[in-house]
Design an enzyme around this catalytic site. Structure first.
Site: not given
Ligand SMILES: *[C@@H]1O[C@H](CO)[C@@H](O)[C@H](O)[C@H]1NC(C)=O
Ligand SMILES: *[C@@H]1O[C@H](CO)[C@@H](O)[C@H](O)[C@H]1NC(C)=O
Ligand SMILES: *[C@@H]1O[C@H](CO)[C@@H](O)[C@H](O)[C@H]1NC(C)=O
Ligand SMILES: *[C@@H]1O[C@H](CO)[C@@H](O)[C@H](O)[C@H]1NC(C)=O
Ligand SMILES: *[C@@H]1O[C@H](CO)[C@@H](O)[C@H](O)[C@H]1NC(C)=O
Length: 666
Positions: A331, A335, A581, A624, A645
């Protein structure tokens, strides 16, 4: 809060039993004295309770009565009922005060609990035998703290503490499972008390083997908290490396920083980097590996080899290196490698590393560190603002205890999350209000929306009684995804075989974009039109009771970015990872560039962006996403459709369009 006198009675019984054993007459006189000293004695009320323990936890024994608990009492804050209005006042693009963010001092004084609340709760603790010297008020005046024994806590809160154990991870936690009580005259001054019924700890897996290496492939609740693409890491092969020599033609298989630049037209050189900031939050034992950063930079951003994030350790947070493996480094490496490469060498990144490697930490530890900063704020807004705008609310001005985060970064990205149902409504409400305060100060708070579609972390779904199981049938929203004061980031992908210039779709490889409707938070104004239009034009064909179909609840995510096939360096090798993530730090990098451009022309950071991105002027500033779904709970989930959505939000960022619009705002 429900009144529950039987618990109070029960408590008095127990006390009576104990005292009768020693001195029956003493008890009688004591009870009379206590009753005479009203109003100190008031009926007890059940302050918070939960119907179910979060999945995986079971009590294993009573907590030892001499164990010490760091008891924290969160006091009720004034003016919270106005916080949404106040936040919109500085964040809505049509507000005359757009961008006029508050100083930390103004935030602190506006929401500081009243002196009356502080005094009442303190007096109660003293009267219950907690010595004055043991009771402290924290830096922003929001919490009263005391170290108490389990025995003392059980008596104060009329409850029983147990040791709970998590089935998958072996993690232990002391809590008073079902609920706790407070005297009525105290209850009204208190939001919540910790540690009580909250299971907000980060689950840690036991390291495998003596070298403490973690090859983690076991699925489970703990695994999915903040893990990119749980258990689906594809280690690099020699053949694999050869394949990404021509990066842009293979973005459908390997996402690199250049792919993201191409997807979002994100080309930008910072002009005001020293005034700007971008923070990435990690929870220990998650930690980045410096050598991996360099390996990644060698291949994808040569000029940054040797560059490191600025470390701000919170609550003992440090970059641990004793536990290595994908589960510990994936992780953080993801990042930071992508965050740093995308903002480029000129823009420093702040790493908020939270928690030591023994206890770990929760979101609240991080928020407290920011809160404590309210007194030491020096940069950004004008510190004389308090003088110019005297505190209109006349809050309590107690002594301030200064923390180490002097000024929160302008954009803060976190790729960890809970299921809303793991936490109590009072707990989530208090934390959500903290995010609104950060918004008032001009901070953009981003959270990944979750990787299990309409199901929760660990692929758990809700049952009608509120419990979470693998075979549950009700959609299970994430937290803080459902908090209206953060920006929730979902995931997209390039279809296999697609060109980088082709439209993306909702992520359907390995993970599904977290999305849906909160069961705790009402819909904020800024989102009503977008959500109404979705529910009217594409009404989901599901029974009304498997999702929050009221149209009255906060819906997420707000935006999205690619979350599939990220090439990251972990423990000396390149791996592919998947997850929201990945999406959140990418959006953070793009918004950091927008802030840079505004700061360069003397404007303020963009702060809380939701009212802006949902506004008419920004409608066509996103790509979109109109294809793909986010399955879960044995359904196909929702559809990505034209407009907003509950899979990909408003879409992915179109950087030049967003920049042009944000530059024009005051
Ligand atoms: C509780 O104990 C810890 C550890 O000794 C200490 O750091 C902390 O300041 C104490 N808290 C209070 C409120 O006294
Ligand atoms: C990284 O760079 C080395 C040296 O140029 C190259 O051999 C290798 O294929 C690259 N790896 C990836 C994943 O691009
Ligand atoms: C993607 O499509 C465009 C337009 O058709 C084309 O010019 C370009 O070469 C293609 N890019 C790749 C990497 O295949
Ligand atoms: C649906 O959401 C609303 C608003 O957040 C909430 O009041 C309601 O209790 C939720 N319904 C269920 C069944 O949880
Ligand atoms: C998604 O779209 C398909 C095809 O149009 C439709 O059959 C299905 O009902 C839609 N599902 C939802 C949740 O809207």
């Amino acid at each position: 809060m429900t009144t529950d006198l039987s618990w109070c009675d029960l408590f008095i019984f127990r006390e009576a039993d104990r005292m009768l054993l020693t001195h029956p007459l003493a008890l009688l006189s004591l009870l009379l004295v206590v009753h005479a000293s009203s109003p100190l004695v008031s009926p007890s009320v059940r302050h918070e309770f939960r119907r179910n323990l979060p999945s995986g936890w079971t009590p294993v024994r009573r907590a030892p009565s001499t164990s010490v608990l760091p008891l924290r009492i969160g006091l009720v804050q004034p003016n919270l009922d106005q916080i949404e209005t106040l936040l919109l006042d500085v964040s809505h693009p049509e507000s005359p005060n757009y961008g006029q963010h508050w100083s930390p001092e103004k935030v602190a004084s506006t929401f500081r609990p009243s002196k009356h609340s502080v005094d009442t709760v303190r007096q109660w603790l003293y009267s219950e035998g907690i010595a004055v010297s043991r009771v402290k008020l924290n830096g922003n005046g929001g919490w009263i703290e005391a170290n108490v024994t389990v025995h003392e806590a059980e008596s104060l809160l009329m409850t029983e503490y147990h040791v709970y154990e998590h089935a998958d991870t072996g993690t232990r936690h002391i809590a008073c499972g079902q609920g706790y009580h407070l005297p009525e005259h105290i209850s009204k001054h208190v939001d919540l008390v910790t540690p009580t019924i909250h299971f907000d700890i980060k689950l840690k897996r036991e390291p495998i083997g003596s070298e403490k290496r973690d090859h983690g492939a076991k699925p489970g609740v703990g695994k999915s908290i903040g893990q990119p693409g749980s258990g689906v890491v594809i280690p690099k092969t020699t053949g694999f490396i050869k394949h990404i020599l021509d990066e842009l033609s293979q973005c459908d298989q390997f996402i690199t920083p250049n792919c993201l630049r191409a997807l979002y037209n994100f080309i930008y050189v910072p002009l005001a980097a020293n005034k700007n900031s971008y923070g990435i939050v990690e929870y220990t034992p998650q930690a980045y590996v410096p050598e991996d950063l360099d390996l990644f930079f060698t291949n994808f951003s040569k000029s940054q080899v040797g560059q490191r994030p600025d470390l701000v350790g919170i609550d003992g947070g440090f970059v641990q290196s004793s536990q290595i493996g994908f589960g510990f480094n994936g992780e953080s490496n993801l990042d930071l490698q992508f965050g740093m490469a995308l903002v480029g060498k000129k823009q420093k990144i702040t790493l908020y590393q939270v928690g030591d490697d023994v206890e770990g930490a929760s979101f609240n530890n991080f928020l407290d560190a920011l809160d404590a900063s309210f007194c030491t704020f020096e940069g950004g807004n004008d510190i004389s603002q308090d003088g110019i705008y005297p505190d209109p609310f006349g809050g309590y001005q107690g002594p301030e205890d200064c923390g180490k985060v002097k000024k929160p970064a302008n954009v803060i990205s976190t790729s960890y999350g809970y299921n809303e149902a793991d936490l109590t409504p009072a707990y989530t409400a208090r934390q959500c209000a903290e995010y609104a305060k950060l918004g008032l100060m001009g901070v953009t708070v981003l959270y990944s929306s979750g990787d299990f579609g309409v199901a929760g972390n660990g692929n758990l779904c809700l049952n009608p009684d509120g419990s979470q199981t693998g075979d549950g049938k009700l959609f299970n929203p994430s937290f803080p995804g459902g908090c209206p004061f953060i920006t929730s980031v979902g995931a997209t992908q390039l279809n296999p075989g697609a060109n980088v210039t082709d439209p993306e779709v909702a992520c359907e490889q390995v993970i599904f974009s977290g999305g849906g409707f909160s069961n705790y938070f009402p819909i904020p104004d800024y989102q009503k039109e977008a959500v109404d239009s979705y529910l009217t034009n594409s009404p989901p064909p599901y029974p009304k009771d498997i999702w929050n179909s009221t149209g009255a609840s906060r819906a997420f995510p707000d935006i999205s970015a690619n979350g599939a096939n990220y090439v990251i360096a972990v423990n000396g090798e390149f791996s592919l990872v998947f997850g929201t993530s990945a999406s959140s730090p990418v959006v953070g990098a793009i918004l950091t560039a927008v802030n840079d451009a505004r700061l360069a022309i003397g404007k303020t950071p963009i702060g809380f962006i939701n009212p802006t991105i949902y506004s008419a002027g920004f409608r066509d500033a996103f790509n979109d996403i109109t294809s793909g779904t986010n399955p879960g709970c044995r359904t196909f989930g929702f559809n990505a459709t034209e407009g907003w959505d509950p899979v990909t939000g408003l879409g992915t960022p179109n950087f030049p369009k967003l920049l042009a619009r944000w530059i024009l705002l005051p």
